[in-house]
Structure formats: structure tokens, C-alpha cells
Design a protein around this motif. Structure first.
Motif, PDB file in Angstrom:
ATOM      1  N   ASP A  27       0.878  -1.161   0.000  1.00 35.13           N
ATOM      2  CA  ASP A  27       0.000   0.000   0.000  1.00 35.13           C
ATOM      3  C   ASP A  27       0.923   1.219   0.000  1.00 35.13           C
ATOM      4  OD1 ASP A  27      -1.302   2.277   1.227  1.00 35.13           O
ATOM      5  OD2 ASP A  27      -2.776   0.970   2.155  1.00 35.13           O
ATOM      6  N   PHE A  28       0.797   2.075  -1.011  1.00 35.57           N
ATOM      7  CA  PHE A  28       1.705   3.212  -1.144  1.00 35.57           C
ATOM      8  C   PHE A  28       1.555   4.242  -0.025  1.00 35.57           C
ATOM      9  CE2 PHE A  28       1.713   1.740  -5.615  1.00 35.57           C
ATOM     10  CZ  PHE A  28       3.078   1.530  -5.734  1.00 35.57           C
ATOM     11  N   GLN A  29       0.495   4.156   0.753  1.00 39.88           N
ATOM     12  CA  GLN A  29       0.309   5.100   1.858  1.00 39.88           C
ATOM     13  C   GLN A  29       0.691   4.477   3.206  1.00 39.88           C
ATOM     14  OE1 GLN A  29      -3.584   6.943   1.749  1.00 39.88           O
ATOM     15  NE2 GLN A  29      -2.936   8.579   3.119  1.00 39.88           N
ATOM     16  N   CYS A  30       1.095   3.222   3.195  1.00 40.37           N
ATOM     17  CA  CYS A  30       1.426   2.498   4.427  1.00 40.37           C
ATOM     18  C   CYS A  30       2.831   2.868   4.910  1.00 40.37           C
ATOM     19  CB  CYS A  30       1.328   0.994   4.167  1.00 40.37           C
ATOM     20  SG  CYS A  30       2.102  -0.036   5.421  1.00 40.37           S
ATOM     21  N   PRO A  31       2.959   3.336   6.160  1.00 38.33           N
ATOM     22  CA  PRO A  31       4.288   3.701   6.666  1.00 38.33           C
ATOM     23  C   PRO A  31       5.235   2.503   6.781  1.00 38.33           C
ATOM     24  CG  PRO A  31       2.629   3.872   8.407  1.00 38.33           C
ATOM     25  CD  PRO A  31       1.896   3.603   7.126  1.00 38.33           C
ATOM     26  N   TYR A  32       4.703   1.308   7.010  1.00 34.40           N
ATOM     27  CA  TYR A  32       5.547   0.120   7.128  1.00 34.40           C
ATOM     28  C   TYR A  32       6.073  -0.315   5.759  1.00 34.40           C
ATOM     29  CZ  TYR A  32       3.531   0.213  11.741  1.00 34.40           C
ATOM     30  OH  TYR A  32       3.131   0.628  12.981  1.00 34.40           O
ATOM     31  N   GLY A  61      -8.250   0.229   3.305  1.00 33.25           N
ATOM     32  CA  GLY A  61      -9.339   1.186   3.435  1.00 33.25           C
ATOM     33  C   GLY A  61      -9.023   2.357   4.341  1.00 33.25           C
ATOM     34  N   MET A  62      -8.137   2.154   5.319  1.00 36.32           N
ATOM     35  CA  MET A  62      -7.798   3.230   6.258  1.00 36.32           C
ATOM     36  C   MET A  62      -6.925   4.316   5.614  1.00 36.32           C
ATOM     37  SD  MET A  62      -4.866   1.539   8.673  1.00 36.32           S
ATOM     38  CE  MET A  62      -5.294  -0.176   8.596  1.00 36.32           C
ATOM     39  N   HIS A  63      -6.400   4.038   4.439  1.00 33.72           N
ATOM     40  CA  HIS A  63      -5.536   5.002   3.749  1.00 33.72           C
ATOM     41  C   HIS A  63      -6.307   5.581   2.560  1.00 33.72           C
ATOM     42  CE1 HIS A  63      -2.070   2.459   5.476  1.00 33.72           C
ATOM     43  NE2 HIS A  63      -2.278   3.514   6.242  1.00 33.72           N
ATOM     44  N   GLN A  93       5.719  10.072   0.046  1.00 36.59           N
ATOM     45  CA  GLN A  93       4.539   9.589   0.773  1.00 36.59           C
ATOM     46  C   GLN A  93       3.921  10.674   1.663  1.00 36.59           C
ATOM     47  OE1 GLN A  93       4.810   6.617   4.050  1.00 36.59           O
ATOM     48  NE2 GLN A  93       3.679   5.296   2.629  1.00 36.59           N
ATOM     49  N   ALA A  94       4.742  11.519   2.243  1.00 35.56           N
ATOM     50  CA  ALA A  94       4.233  12.549   3.154  1.00 35.56           C
ATOM     51  C   ALA A  94       3.352  13.573   2.436  1.00 35.56           C
ATOM     52  CB  ALA A  94       5.395  13.259   3.856  1.00 35.56           C
ATOM     53  N   LEU A 138      -4.951 -15.146   0.137  1.00 31.39           N
ATOM     54  CA  LEU A 138      -3.714 -15.768   0.629  1.00 31.39           C
ATOM     55  C   LEU A 138      -3.516 -15.516   2.125  1.00 31.39           C
ATOM     56  CD1 LEU A 138      -1.429 -14.696  -2.335  1.00 31.39           C
ATOM     57  CD2 LEU A 138      -2.162 -17.034  -1.808  1.00 31.39           C
ATOM     58  N   GLY A 139      -4.466 -14.831   2.736  1.00 32.57           N
ATOM     59  CA  GLY A 139      -4.357 -14.539   4.164  1.00 32.57           C
ATOM     60  C   GLY A 139      -3.618 -13.257   4.467  1.00 32.57           C
ATOM     61  N   ALA A 140      -3.320 -12.475   3.434  1.00 30.46           N
ATOM     62  CA  ALA A 140      -2.614 -11.211   3.629  1.00 30.46           C
ATOM     63  C   ALA A 140      -3.654 -10.107   3.806  1.00 30.46           C
ATOM     64  CB  ALA A 140      -1.726 -10.921   2.420  1.00 30.46           C
ATOM     65  N   SER A 141      -3.814  -9.648   5.034  1.00 34.83           N
ATOM     66  CA  SER A 141      -4.807  -8.604   5.280  1.00 34.83           C
ATOM     67  C   SER A 141      -4.152  -7.270   5.607  1.00 34.83           C
ATOM     68  CB  SER A 141      -5.734  -9.020   6.420  1.00 34.83           C
ATOM     69  OG  SER A 141      -4.975  -9.325   7.566  1.00 34.83           O
ATOM     70  N   GLY A 142      -2.888  -7.295   5.990  1.00 33.35           N
ATOM     71  CA  GLY A 142      -2.165  -6.083   6.321  1.00 33.35           C
ATOM     72  C   GLY A 142      -1.012  -5.866   5.366  1.00 33.35           C
ATOM     73  N   THR A 143      -0.439  -4.667   5.435  1.00 36.25           N
ATOM     74  CA  THR A 143       0.687  -4.357   4.562  1.00 36.25           C
ATOM     75  C   THR A 143       1.892  -3.911   5.374  1.00 36.25           C
ATOM     76  OG1 THR A 143      -0.133  -2.096   4.289  1.00 36.25           O
ATOM     77  CG2 THR A 143      -0.754  -3.697   2.598  1.00 36.25           C
ATOM     78  N   PRO A 144       3.080  -4.221   4.890  1.00 32.42           N
ATOM     79  CA  PRO A 144       3.342  -5.052   3.727  1.00 32.42           C
ATOM     80  C   PRO A 144       3.200  -6.531   4.075  1.00 32.42           C
ATOM     81  CG  PRO A 144       5.428  -4.361   4.703  1.00 32.42           C
ATOM     82  CD  PRO A 144       4.322  -3.695   5.489  1.00 32.42           C
TER      83      PRO A 144
END
Length: 170
Positions: A27-32, A61-63, A93-94, A138-144
Motif C-alpha cells: 500500500d503506497f500510503q502504508c508507513p511500514y 481502506g484506512m488510507h 509519501q508525506a 492468501l491470508g494477507a490482510s495487512g501491509t506489507p
């Protein structure tokens, strides 16, 4: 669990037949994701053709700008500059907002009219959504979320953890 492999149409940085293939759902807006970006780039520079990176979309969705950023990356990819836009989105990103996307495209020398039309018509929305659905299956709900040589990586996205994981595969 099924293996996650490079498929036709993937954005691959490096040799697709590399010893290590890292597939990221991001997710391009995800800080991680932004934190992991320089580590992945550094590992690839350090190990050269032994590592391939694949980026797939999982806008959360939060981003609020993540989906438009993913579509912008795909619009750049349609002009042969996916990875340049990928890097630019994380580097800026900022300041991420829809109004920023045409400026990034301009900075990459993209055909502005084509880019703007792709964004306005949401030409790449289906691809972004399909990759997000695949990630969830695939069970990937968070990023990255990373898959290294097809296996789900469960560690942190910090430099130390990712480097240790890659070195285990090397």
C-alpha cells in the motif's frame, strides 16, 4: 497453502529467475511499506541478480489515497515506468494526495494526457482490486505482506528482520 509465484503481467524488478523472489503486497500510503522500501532496494543492490522484487497492490481502506496511488503506479506502468512511479510514491509519501499524482507523473516524463485519462477513467482499478482480492485469499490482510520464494514471510518489515530473512534463503 498454495505457492505464490511470478505470473504474467507482474511488475518484476530484477531477474524473474533469481534465487530469491520477494513478492510484496503493499500500500503506497502504508508507513511500514515505506519503511521496507529502502531495505528491499538495498538488498537487491547488494545481491544483484540473485534477488527479484515483485510488487502487487493491497490498498487498505484506512488510507484514503492508497487506491488512487496504486492506479497511478499502474498508469505509469502502462507507459513503462511502474518502478519509477513506485519509488516516487514512497519517496513522496508525506505529500500524497490525488493532486500530487500528476506532478509525480510529470517528474517522470510521462505522457500527461494519457496518464490523466487513465486516472480519470480508472482504467487500472480492476487490476488493483484483483490483486487486493488475491492478497486476501492468501491470508494477507495487512501491509506489507511478503512472500519469499512462494512462502509467507511472518516477520517484521524493518531492515534487520528483512535482511535476516533474505540471508536465510541465500
Amino acid at each position: 497453502m498454495r505457492q505464490v509465484e511470478i505470473v504474467e503481467g507482474d511488475h518484476v524488478r530484477g531477474n524473474p529467475d533469481a534465487d530469491i523472489v520477494i513478492i510484496e503486497y503493499g500500500d503506497f500510503q502504508c508507513p511500514y511499506c515505506a519503511r521496507a522500501h529502502p531495505t528491499l532496494s538495498g538488498l537487491q543492490q547488494q545481491h544483484g541478480e540473485r534477488i527479484a522484487l515483485v510488487y502487487r497492490h493491497l490498498p487498505l481502506g484506512m488510507h484514503p489515497y492508497a487506491e488512487s496511488a496504486a492506479e497511478a503506479a499502474e498508469a505509469a506502468g502502462a507507459q513503462g515506468k511502474f518502478w519509477e512511479m513506485h519509488d516516487s510514491l514512497f519517496e513522496h509519501q508525506a505529500q500524497m494526495a490525488p493532486g500530487q499524482l500528476p506532478l509525480l507523473a510529470q517528474g517522470l516524463g510521462l505522457d500527461a494526457a494519457r496518464f490523466d485519462a487513465d486516472i480519470a477513467e480508472r482504467r487500472h482499478r480492476e487490476r488493483v482490486q484483483a490483486q487486493a482480492e488475491e492478497a486476501k485469499s492468501l491470508g494477507a490482510s495487512g501491509t506489507p505482506s511478503f512472500f519469499i520464494n512462494g512462502e509467507r514471510y511472518q516477520g517484521d518489515s524493518d531492515r534487520e528482520s528483512l535482511t535476516a530473512a533474505v540471508e536465510r534463503y541465500l
